[in-house]
Write a protein that holds these residues in place. Structure first.
Motif, mmCIF file in Angstrom:
data_model
loop_
_atom_site.group_PDB
_atom_site.id
_atom_site.type_symbol
_atom_site.label_atom_id
_atom_site.label_comp_id
_atom_site.label_asym_id
_atom_site.label_seq_id
_atom_site.Cartn_x
_atom_site.Cartn_y
_atom_site.Cartn_z
ATOM 1 N N GLU A 30 0.820 -1.221 0.000
ATOM 2 C CA GLU A 30 0.000 0.000 0.000
ATOM 3 C C GLU A 30 0.850 1.267 0.000
ATOM 4 O O GLU A 30 0.473 2.271 -0.591
ATOM 5 N N VAL A 69 -5.266 7.280 4.806
ATOM 6 C CA VAL A 69 -6.343 6.697 3.998
ATOM 7 C C VAL A 69 -5.989 5.265 3.594
ATOM 8 O O VAL A 69 -6.815 4.348 3.687
ATOM 9 N N SER A 70 -4.752 5.044 3.180
ATOM 10 C CA SER A 70 -4.314 3.702 2.782
ATOM 11 C C SER A 70 -4.391 2.714 3.936
ATOM 12 O O SER A 70 -4.880 1.590 3.771
ATOM 13 N N GLN A 72 -6.265 2.902 6.547
ATOM 14 C CA GLN A 72 -7.661 2.674 6.930
ATOM 15 C C GLN A 72 -8.291 1.573 6.078
ATOM 16 O O GLN A 72 -9.260 0.949 6.511
ATOM 17 N N ARG A 73 -7.748 1.315 4.902
ATOM 18 C CA ARG A 73 -8.233 0.201 4.080
ATOM 19 C C ARG A 73 -7.775 -1.140 4.643
ATOM 20 O O ARG A 73 -8.414 -2.163 4.405
ATOM 21 N N LEU A 74 -6.665 -1.138 5.368
ATOM 22 C CA LEU A 74 -6.091 -2.378 5.891
ATOM 23 C C LEU A 74 -6.442 -2.656 7.351
ATOM 24 O O LEU A 74 -6.495 -3.819 7.757
ATOM 25 N N TYR A 75 -6.631 -1.588 8.133
ATOM 26 C CA TYR A 75 -6.744 -1.721 9.585
ATOM 27 C C TYR A 75 -7.878 -0.866 10.137
ATOM 28 O O TYR A 75 -8.313 0.088 9.508
#
Length: 181
Positions: A30, A69-70, A72-75
């Motif tokens: 990411e 933002v990146s 927040q896509r993972l965690y």
């Protein structure tokens, strides 16, 4: 949250390393320009841990917003009340063999200086590590809030000592020696 139970990191060392590598890879996909470090007790040989793996993700200032933002896509967002313009926290429970905490910081910020130097001090100073372990063991089984408050006070005290030592070492005319003379 319930009570916190601690154990020697050696009991989960291999699992912690594998979890770190897994999440470093995921974050790297990411955020390819980010630096990812293993911090926290599972990164310190001989430490006692509550069994989670902590990662420090360092990015340049101009990349911080996009990195939030990146991640927040993972965690999941964690402790948003502690966020600053240069620090954001995330966690993942149930995605790996061990719980995972991710601290995103702006490289070179004051928040960046919170994690690596403390880890390095514990690794470099066996007496400090023994004191930290004794503190953790003395609060084993206590409520999460109590455990984290006591541990946080210890960490802040060490950080203060590190800052003082760093300032003294940087004073003009003060010699800094390593090794034998």
């Amino acid at each position: 949250m319930g009570p916190v139970w601690v154990r020697p990191e050696v009991e989960i060392r291999d699992a912690a390393r594998a979890v770190f590598e897994e999440h470093r890879r995921r974050i790297g996909e990411e955020l390819p320009d980010a630096e990812v470090e293993h911090v926290g007790a599972t990164a310190v040989p001989g430490a006692w841990t509550k069994g989670d793996v902590d990662l420090l993700v360092r990015v340049d200032p101009e990349r911080f917003g996009a990195a939030v933002v990146s991640l927040q896509r993972l965690y999941a967002v964690h402790q948003p009340g502690n966020w600053t313009p240069t620090l954001a926290s995330f966690n993942a429970v149930g995605t790996s063999d061990l719980p995972v905490g991710v601290q995103l910081v702006v490289a070179g910020s004051a928040d960046d200086a919170l994690f690596g130097p403390f880890r390095d001090a514990l690794i470099a100073n066996p007496a400090l590590l023994a004191e930290y372990n004794a503190l953790k063991r003395s609060h084993d089984g206590e409520a999460y809030q109590t455990y984290t408050a006591v541990k946080g006070a210890f960490v802040e005290g060490v950080r203060g000592q590190l800052a003082t030592a760093g300032a003294q070492a940087a004073e003009p005319g003060r010699a800094c020696h390593t090794g034998s003379q």
